[in-house]
Enzyme design. Structure first.
Site, PDB file in Angstrom:
ATOM      1  N   HIS A  38      57.393 -18.656 -21.372  1.00  0.00           N
ATOM      2  CA  HIS A  38      57.954 -17.329 -21.660  1.00  0.00           C
ATOM      3  C   HIS A  38      59.106 -17.589 -22.618  1.00  0.00           C
ATOM      4  O   HIS A  38      59.911 -18.493 -22.392  1.00  0.00           O
ATOM      5  CB  HIS A  38      58.476 -16.649 -20.396  1.00  0.00           C
ATOM      6  CG  HIS A  38      59.331 -15.446 -20.697  1.00  0.00           C
ATOM      7  ND1 HIS A  38      58.808 -14.251 -21.132  1.00  0.00           N
ATOM      8  CD2 HIS A  38      60.677 -15.278 -20.653  1.00  0.00           C
ATOM      9  CE1 HIS A  38      59.800 -13.393 -21.328  1.00  0.00           C
ATOM     10  NE2 HIS A  38      60.946 -13.989 -21.057  1.00  0.00           N
ATOM     11  N   CYS A 108      55.119 -12.098 -24.930  1.00  0.00           N
ATOM     12  CA  CYS A 108      56.520 -12.418 -25.230  1.00  0.00           C
ATOM     13  C   CYS A 108      56.640 -13.394 -26.393  1.00  0.00           C
ATOM     14  O   CYS A 108      57.562 -13.298 -27.205  1.00  0.00           O
ATOM     15  CB  CYS A 108      57.217 -12.980 -23.990  1.00  0.00           C
ATOM     16  SG  CYS A 108      56.425 -14.467 -23.329  1.00  0.00           S
TER      17      CYS A 108
END
EC number: 3.4.-.-
Length: 168
Positions: A38, A108
């Site tokens: 992430h 993301c």
């Protein structure tokens, strides 16, 4: 000419698997993965990321993920905070609405890569952006794809930009 202000741009990298990918990927996928990444962009004293809730900001390290596992210095930008926030607002109403989120194809890391290029002209590291294709290139990744496609990730904490779940 007046000197231009330069603002540092950083990429915060978090391993969502907390080390499990490193240990289990050889068994499950037949290849070594270092993490399930992430990412977010830190600029103008805030951290910005994209998830199923849309574009979100918080103080650096301010999500429940805690501090990042690593920080990549992407570069510097001349883009002011005001212009950057206008840019984010337009992204939040177009390309990066919450309902556009897809774990493999629009996530993301896609957002971080887009924003890094806008701010600095540089991409984020390929070991991050290549991860979905690495997973999907394995038989186990293909078998899991229907399940993984349904997963929505939104790290808790922060404020959302634009209209994250509106219909346009």
């Amino acid at each position: 000419m007046e000197p231009t202000n330069l603002y540092p741009v950083k990429l915060y990298v978090y391993d969502l698997s907390k080390g499990l990918a490193r240990r289990l990927s050889p068994i499950m996928l037949g290849k070594q993965l270092e993490g399930i990444w992430h990412t977010s962009i830190v600029v103008h004293k805030d951290e910005f990321f994209f998830g199923s809730g849309g574009i979100t900001s918080c103080p650096p390290g301010g999500t429940l993920l805690g501090p990042p596992d690593s920080v990549v210095e992407v570069g510097s930008t001349e883009v002011t905070e005001e212009i950057f926030l206008e840019y984010l607002s337009s992204l939040g109403e177009s390309l990066f609405r919450g309902e556009a989120y897809n774990l493999f194809e629009h996530n993301c890391n896609t957002f971080s890569n887009e924003v890094a290029q806008f701010l600095t002209g540089k991409k984020i590291p390929s070991y991050i952006t290549d991860l979905p294709s690495e997973v999907l290139s394995t038989p186990f990744g293909q078998a899991l794809r229907p399940l993984l496609d349904s997963i929505q990730i939104q790290p808790p904490g922060g404020n959302t930009f634009g209209r994250p779940n509106s219909q346009s």
